[in-house]
Design an enzyme around this catalytic site. Sequence first.
Site, mmCIF file in Angstrom:
data_model
loop_
_atom_site.group_PDB
_atom_site.id
_atom_site.type_symbol
_atom_site.label_atom_id
_atom_site.label_comp_id
_atom_site.label_asym_id
_atom_site.label_seq_id
_atom_site.Cartn_x
_atom_site.Cartn_y
_atom_site.Cartn_z
ATOM 1 N N ASP A 152 0.619 -1.351 -0.049
ATOM 2 C CA ASP A 152 -0.080 0.355 0.188
ATOM 3 C C ASP A 152 0.965 1.089 0.056
ATOM 4 O O ASP A 152 1.969 1.166 0.061
ATOM 5 C CB ASP A 152 -0.749 -0.250 1.344
ATOM 6 C CG ASP A 152 -2.157 -1.070 0.715
ATOM 7 O OD1 ASP A 152 -2.400 -1.183 -0.146
ATOM 8 O OD2 ASP A 152 -3.203 -1.244 2.149
ATOM 9 N N ARG A 185 -2.306 -0.704 -8.485
ATOM 10 C CA ARG A 185 -3.798 -0.599 -7.754
ATOM 11 C C ARG A 185 -3.607 1.340 -8.236
ATOM 12 O O ARG A 185 -1.928 2.155 -7.352
ATOM 13 C CB ARG A 185 -3.539 -0.191 -6.487
ATOM 14 C CG ARG A 185 -5.374 0.279 -5.740
ATOM 15 C CD ARG A 185 -5.212 0.090 -3.980
ATOM 16 N NE ARG A 185 -5.596 -1.653 -4.004
ATOM 17 C CZ ARG A 185 -5.067 -1.623 -2.728
ATOM 18 N NH1 ARG A 185 -4.639 -1.370 -2.054
ATOM 19 N NH2 ARG A 185 -5.117 -3.174 -2.072
#
Length: 300
Positions: A128, A179
Amino acid sequence: MMLNNIFNFTISNTIDYVPEQIIDFFSKKYVSGPSLSDAVKTTIDLNSKGMMSTIDVLGEFVQNEDQTIFFRNECIKVLETIKEESLNANLSLKPTQMGLAINKALCYENIRKIVRRAKELDNFVRIDMENSPYTTDTLKMYKLLREEFPGHVGTVLQAYLRRTIDDIDKLSDKNLNIRLCKGIYVESYKIAYKNPELINENYIYCLEKLFDNKAYVGIATHDEKLIFHAMKLIRKYNLQPNEYEFQMLLGIGDELRDFILSKKHRLRIYVPYGKEWLSYVRRRLKENPNIIKTALGLKL
């Protein structure tokens, strides 16, 4: 419309001061529960409805090495449980959870051990992206791990950062798994776009750039306009369903989720669990105050 804007502004600027007991009331939509078994149960339900998941152990900005080892082992346990339970899922983790804020080498070795285990189990780890002090180091770690474990690691880029389009160019020397999200952390005007329309425009610009560079993209958004433009680009580039996926958070946008599935696109749901849920839920409520209006039955 004015009342709605006032409500959203008030929630976004006061949620940090709301007592934990009240935030807990709203956490049920966003967090699967306190334990891995809760995330497994949620993932089984999502899988039965045709959705994938990415499981996240909540917790960030750890203070010492022992905490990083705990989270590292928990992440490995997630990967092993996914294999044991035959789940259609992968793992997401935060670099500061692995020690990035205290020791870069420690963080890298913790993540490396997790990605190595993911390769052994034929799975995947998403690193992330957190706030801007960690962007460059996160991308450096991703590039190193991509070299060693191709196909088993990806990261995140944020469309509200002015640097993102340049980061795509720098990362496109090898296969990319990204992402793409808008971004949620509070950043300065110097490094981040502030205008919502401009952020959306940059999102579409970055998404097309990624597709043009043959990246695998997790299209992470709950914005119907962005999903519309993403579907246009998918048609333009004649992408097959296994060459991209849409991604959404647990508890948000069920109707939009169903629409994406009805069009035969793959969809992955972010499934967090753990006792360190408070800061995560506060960010989600800042981002989407509508969840409070829905829970309270308000119509503004």
